[in-house]
Each structure stands twice: as structure tokens, then as C-alpha cells.
Write a protein that holds these residues in place. Sequence first.
Motif, PDB file in Angstrom:
ATOM      1  N   LYS A 259      -1.936   4.503   5.048  1.00  0.00           N
ATOM      2  CA  LYS A 259      -0.446   4.311   5.390  1.00  0.00           C
ATOM      3  C   LYS A 259       0.415   5.340   4.642  1.00  0.00           C
ATOM      4  N   PRO A 260       0.046   5.494   3.172  1.00  0.00           N
ATOM      5  CA  PRO A 260       0.921   6.420   2.540  1.00  0.00           C
ATOM      6  C   PRO A 260       0.516   7.892   2.862  1.00  0.00           C
TER       7      PRO A 260
ATOM      8  N   TYR B 264      10.509   2.681   6.833  1.00  0.00           N
ATOM      9  CA  TYR B 264      10.103   3.253   8.137  1.00  0.00           C
ATOM     10  C   TYR B 264       9.215   2.088   8.709  1.00  0.00           C
TER      11      TYR B 264
ATOM     12  N   SER C 155      10.726   4.524  16.381  1.00  0.00           N
ATOM     13  CA  SER C 155      10.846   3.429  15.391  1.00  0.00           C
ATOM     14  C   SER C 155      11.597   2.123  15.826  1.00  0.00           C
TER      15      SER C 155
ATOM     16  N   ARG D 283      10.999  -1.981   3.397  1.00  0.00           N
ATOM     17  CA  ARG D 283      10.190  -1.166   4.131  1.00  0.00           C
ATOM     18  C   ARG D 283      10.900  -0.236   4.830  1.00  0.00           C
TER      19      ARG D 283
ATOM     20  N   ASN E 124       2.155  11.630   7.653  1.00  0.00           N
ATOM     21  CA  ASN E 124       2.145  10.447   6.709  1.00  0.00           C
ATOM     22  C   ASN E 124       3.455   9.564   6.758  1.00  0.00           C
ATOM     23  N   TYR E 125       3.342   8.546   5.794  1.00  0.00           N
ATOM     24  CA  TYR E 125       4.421   7.658   5.932  1.00  0.00           C
ATOM     25  C   TYR E 125       5.798   8.182   5.774  1.00  0.00           C
ATOM     26  N   THR E 126       5.922   8.955   4.804  1.00  0.00           N
ATOM     27  CA  THR E 126       7.219   9.699   4.511  1.00  0.00           C
ATOM     28  C   THR E 126       7.393  10.719   5.544  1.00  0.00           C
TER      29      THR E 126
ATOM     30  N   ASN F 207      -4.587  -1.219   7.249  1.00  0.00           N
ATOM     31  CA  ASN F 207      -3.065  -0.769   6.650  1.00  0.00           C
ATOM     32  C   ASN F 207      -2.437  -2.075   6.590  1.00  0.00           C
ATOM     33  N   PRO F 208      -1.616  -2.637   5.888  1.00  0.00           N
ATOM     34  CA  PRO F 208      -1.191  -1.943   4.589  1.00  0.00           C
ATOM     35  C   PRO F 208      -2.247  -1.932   3.591  1.00  0.00           C
TER      36      PRO F 208
ATOM     37  N   PRO G  44       8.693   9.380  10.813  1.00  0.00           N
ATOM     38  CA  PRO G  44       9.111   8.253  10.367  1.00  0.00           C
ATOM     39  C   PRO G  44      10.873   8.017  10.629  1.00  0.00           C
TER      40      PRO G  44
END
Length: 415
Positions: free
Chosen positions: A102-103, A11, A313, A9, A396-398, A144-145, A355
Motif C-alpha cells: 500500500k505505501p 486516497y 477513486s 484516509r 504508489n499510495y501517494t 493490504n493494509p 491516487p
Amino acid sequence: MRLKRFLLRYYPPGIAFEYEQGGKLKTRCVDLLDLGPQSDVERVVHKIQEVEPLVTPSRLDSVRSIVHRLQEKQTKGPWNKVQLQKVLPVHRLPLTNVEFDKPGARFLTGSYDRTCKVWSTSRGEEELSLEGHQNVVYAVAFNNPYRDKIATGSFDKTCRIWIAHNGRCLHTLHGHTAEIMCLQFGPHGRLLATGSLDCTARLWDAEHGDMLALFKGHTEEIICLNFSTDGHVLLTASFDRTVSLWDVNTGRRRHNLVGHSGEVNSAKLSWDGSLAASASVDKTAKVWDVGSGKCIATLTGHTDEVLDICFNSSGKLVATASMDGKVRIFDTIEHRCLTVLVGHEAGISKLCFSPQGSRILTASTDQTARLWDVLTGTCLQILDGHSDEVFCCAFNYTGDSILTASKDNTCRIWH
């Protein structure tokens, strides 16, 4: 007990260990919330080995390689401005809420036109229109996920669960006696919580559509809710000036967090579930200990109501957004204000950390969104072009794509 594989995982950083025990496949996770570019990898590996017996000497090289990969993802690269990719006129009537999956490959929009639409982020095209509600669709979410279900909450007092790939309505959930204002799937995608103007929250089985629990105790409408990462606690925030922490398994209230002198606008749980934070009309934010229910800090400095709040986080930073047009970033150890983000010309309604935790994104009534450097408080970029208030923003996730939504009835995709 036999280790099958590692799951990463990025982030926030962590490693899941999938193993077989008694013929059943199980998973345990080690969180690495403090992992950063300067972390000593050997020390991190040693700590993982201390707490996780699945990490035998023969597995150390694999774990070391994984920690290096996770560390690289946390590294802040050179700053590159995002560019506007798409402007989408998404509904005939005003937007209410938006959410990425999620992505970040798809996102949802809710509207006063009584529909929820599913959009492709890369193509900027509508994929599905979810129709059937008899009033405003106000709250929307992916489970999600897994991303195989979508939930919509409406002013028609119902929630609907839809199949994400074809838009078929799987369940219509009845029970609330007033408008649904917020909803969220649990972290494993199997549970759904809804909050309403009827002063209650409800817990549902998302697969079968059954109501599992009624969370009753607030005296005014519930305006936001969220699950803890382990799914054991549900937080609800209300205009009755309180935040409640509920035991998901028993349906009982663990703590009622009392202390604000004005309505609560927003509340969040930290990733590890040890802290809660709340933002209020009384111009303050508060940090609470989830275990004891006690207020451990009152965060001051804003000159107008605090509209939104979020943790990074690791849970070591908390940021507040205010009607005074400023963001304040506090540490959660000594509760000092570390940075004040100044630049918006009107109130800030939403904010979120990237993230990696190095940037903050804000949405304002001044018709712009802004990107900020967390450490220096410098405004890195103004995302302009909307012709009305920007009420929502998301990474977004990244962290390389951004979604902004405005009362001008458009969404903008930035990359």
C-alpha cells in the motif's frame, strides 16, 4: 457510544471514526469521494455531521481541521517529471506480475522461475525470495493494509500464503484443478480469493488456510477478480464473455452480467461498489449497475479489442485501454467520451489513475510507459528505456513513485 479517535484516509478521501460501544472497539467510515480543492469545507462538515452522530458540536473544529488536511492532499501540485531511480534485473526467467504494497515501500515480482521475490523500493534490493512452487508463479499480492502476509498463485494449481517479514510459508492451499491466474486479499486482509483456469474462484481464510466458499458458474477460465471495498461482493471476469458478482457471505451468485460478444479481458468495481466496468475483445467496454446487474452503458470508439479498464477513486470517470494504442476517458453519468489519449505506437495493456485522479499511467507494447493529464489528454512524460513490451505499471499510495515491469525481464522504479 464514545468516540476514541479519527483515522484519515487520503486516497480516496474519507474519515474513519473509531469508537467504543458495549466495551468493544468499533469503526465507521464516511467517504468523501467528491472532495476536491474547490469544495466548500463548511458544507462538507455539515454533511458529515448530518450522517455521523459521533460528530458532536465539541468535535466540529477537529472535523473541520481534518477536512482541510484531506482537501490539501487532493490538490494538484505543479507538475514535476519523475526520474529513473533504479533498473532491476529481477529474475532469471520472464516476469509474470508485480505489485506494490500500500505505501509503496516494497513490491512483489512473480516469475516463470517459480519464485516470488520481495523488493525494497527505496534501496532497489531483494529482501526475500519465496521458493516452493513447482511451476510458474503467476499472481502475487500483499494483504493490504496490514502487509504482514503475501499470497502467490501458481501454474502448479496451488496458492501459498507467506509471512511477509521472513518469507516463511504459512499455508499451501489445495483445491483448484488447473492453473491459478488471479488472486486478491479482501479489504480487511483476512480473506483471500483465487481464480483459475478450472473456471472456478475460491474463497479462503488467509489466517487458517481453510476454504470458505467455491464460486462455480463460469464455463471458461477466470482471468481477473476483485473485492468490493466493503468486502461483501466479489467480481469475477471470464473468457466465457461474462462477469459475475458473488455474495461473499453466502457464496451465491448475485448477478451474471451478460452482454459482451467477445471474451472479457478485464473488469473492475468502483470504490463505492455501485458500478462495475468490463473491457472486451469485442472492442467495447460496458458499465453495469451492481445492485440490479443491468448494463447501463456500452462505451464505444475503440477500433481494436479493449485490454484494460479502471475507475478513478470517485467513480465518476472510467478509462479504457485498447490494442488500438489509445486510451478513452468517459464520464459515468452521461457516459460521454471526454478525452482520447493519443501517442503510443502500439497496443496499451495496462492503465491506472494516480491516487489524486489528475494523471493516468499507461503501459504499452511499444516498450514505453506514459504519464498523461486526465483533463487535457496531454502526454506529460514518456517513461522509456525498456527494451521489450511494458506489461505492467503502478503508482504508489501517494502517487510520487511509479513501478514499470517489462518483458525485458526488468523492473524500473521512477520517482
